[in-house]
Scaffold this motif. Sequence first.
Motif, PDB file in Angstrom:
ATOM      1  N   UNK A 142       0.851  -1.196   0.000  1.00  0.00           N
ATOM      2  CA  UNK A 142       0.000   0.000   0.000  1.00  0.00           C
ATOM      3  C   UNK A 142       0.880   1.237   0.000  1.00  0.00           C
ATOM      4  N   UNK A 143       0.449   2.233  -0.749  1.00  0.00           N
ATOM      5  CA  UNK A 143       1.223   3.460  -0.883  1.00  0.00           C
ATOM      6  C   UNK A 143       0.299   4.661  -0.978  1.00  0.00           C
ATOM      7  N   UNK A 144       0.775   5.808  -0.513  1.00  0.00           N
ATOM      8  CA  UNK A 144       0.005   7.046  -0.593  1.00  0.00           C
ATOM      9  C   UNK A 144       0.084   7.588  -2.014  1.00  0.00           C
ATOM     10  N   UNK A 145      -1.077   7.891  -2.582  1.00  0.00           N
ATOM     11  CA  UNK A 145      -1.142   8.385  -3.958  1.00  0.00           C
ATOM     12  C   UNK A 145      -2.018   9.629  -3.997  1.00  0.00           C
ATOM     13  N   UNK A 146      -1.475  10.744  -4.475  1.00  0.00           N
ATOM     14  CA  UNK A 146      -2.278  11.948  -4.658  1.00  0.00           C
ATOM     15  C   UNK A 146      -3.211  11.751  -5.843  1.00  0.00           C
ATOM     16  N   UNK A 147      -4.433  12.247  -5.725  1.00  0.00           N
ATOM     17  CA  UNK A 147      -5.424  12.079  -6.789  1.00  0.00           C
ATOM     18  C   UNK A 147      -5.824  13.439  -7.346  1.00  0.00           C
ATOM     19  N   UNK A 148      -6.360  13.403  -8.567  1.00  0.00           N
ATOM     20  CA  UNK A 148      -6.788  14.641  -9.220  1.00  0.00           C
ATOM     21  C   UNK A 148      -7.961  15.261  -8.467  1.00  0.00           C
ATOM     22  N   UNK A 149      -8.113  16.571  -8.607  1.00  0.00           N
ATOM     23  CA  UNK A 149      -9.163  17.284  -7.892  1.00  0.00           C
ATOM     24  C   UNK A 149     -10.557  16.791  -8.269  1.00  0.00           C
ATOM     25  N   UNK A 150     -10.721  16.339  -9.522  1.00  0.00           N
ATOM     26  CA  UNK A 150     -12.028  15.878  -9.970  1.00  0.00           C
ATOM     27  C   UNK A 150     -12.210  14.369  -9.800  1.00  0.00           C
ATOM     28  N   UNK A 151     -11.310  13.715  -9.089  1.00  0.00           N
ATOM     29  CA  UNK A 151     -11.422  12.277  -8.875  1.00  0.00           C
ATOM     30  C   UNK A 151     -12.578  11.957  -7.930  1.00  0.00           C
ATOM     31  N   UNK A 152     -13.329  10.891  -8.192  1.00  0.00           N
ATOM     32  CA  UNK A 152     -14.396  10.491  -7.272  1.00  0.00           C
ATOM     33  C   UNK A 152     -13.868   9.810  -6.018  1.00  0.00           C
ATOM     34  N   UNK A 153     -12.574   9.528  -5.996  1.00  0.00           N
ATOM     35  CA  UNK A 153     -11.990   8.841  -4.842  1.00  0.00           C
ATOM     36  C   UNK A 153     -11.657   9.846  -3.740  1.00  0.00           C
TER      37      UNK A 153
END
Length: 286
Positions: A142-153
Amino acid sequence: SSARILTQIEFANRLAFFLWSRMPDEELFAAASEGKLYDSDVLRAQVDRMLAHRNRWALAEGFLSQWASLDRFDAIAIDDGQHPTFNDGLRLSARLEPQHFFDTLIEENLRIDQLIDSDLVVINGLLAAHYGIKIPAAGNAFQNVLIAQDSPRGGLIGQMAFLTMGSNGERSSPIIRGVLVAEKFLHKRIASPPANVPELASASDKPLAVKEIIEMHQRKAQCASCHRKLDPIGFGLENFDLLGRWRDTEIVGHIGKKKGAGNIIPVRSSGKFPNGATVNNLNEFR
């Protein structure tokens, strides 16, 4: 009354079993034995130290799992014939995701509202493929992943385990998801439905979207009071299918044991809350 002030040794035991699920270590025991543990500065320092220790994983494994009712996720049976991407590896990864996310909140001292909306996810290769997210390194870690601002996650409500818990194992359930959000985030205790409420599958003889069937229940007197409170919350998450994948359309034509060829229709994720506020999409819901 039987209430009394705990001795510092008793308090140290409770603190250690809550945070670590084990006995106090020498440093915590020494602070209690020396009568220093009720000093606010000493107590804060001890808690910070304990939360920085690897033993804190017990808090995610125990407390978070109990609070989020992940045992419900364990109990849901998914037909892997209808959902060929679902397997034991994905189930295990989904079960671990909320725990790793919670542990990251502690490690990085993030705000508690990150459980609702966050700009990062903590996932492995299986979940990355399931969610359609690119990660720096594939694999089971498991790793920390930055997501896009419009991501539903982002947050617990964008995670497979939470969303699958809000299903009946065959399709998403706005009712169950509404209950989960109300109980876990809004601290609302929801009563069990009356014994004479018919199943959703018997609501209509013709193919209907889940939202349409539930709206039929809202018109029944014995169902209306609870459905008006819960359904708009659950509808806000309808763009997620029962495995937590994003969708813009849904297939109707079979519910429960009723089978049919199925029709593809747009997902209706809008709703109106009891206070009059409306939501039209996931961002507004968050």
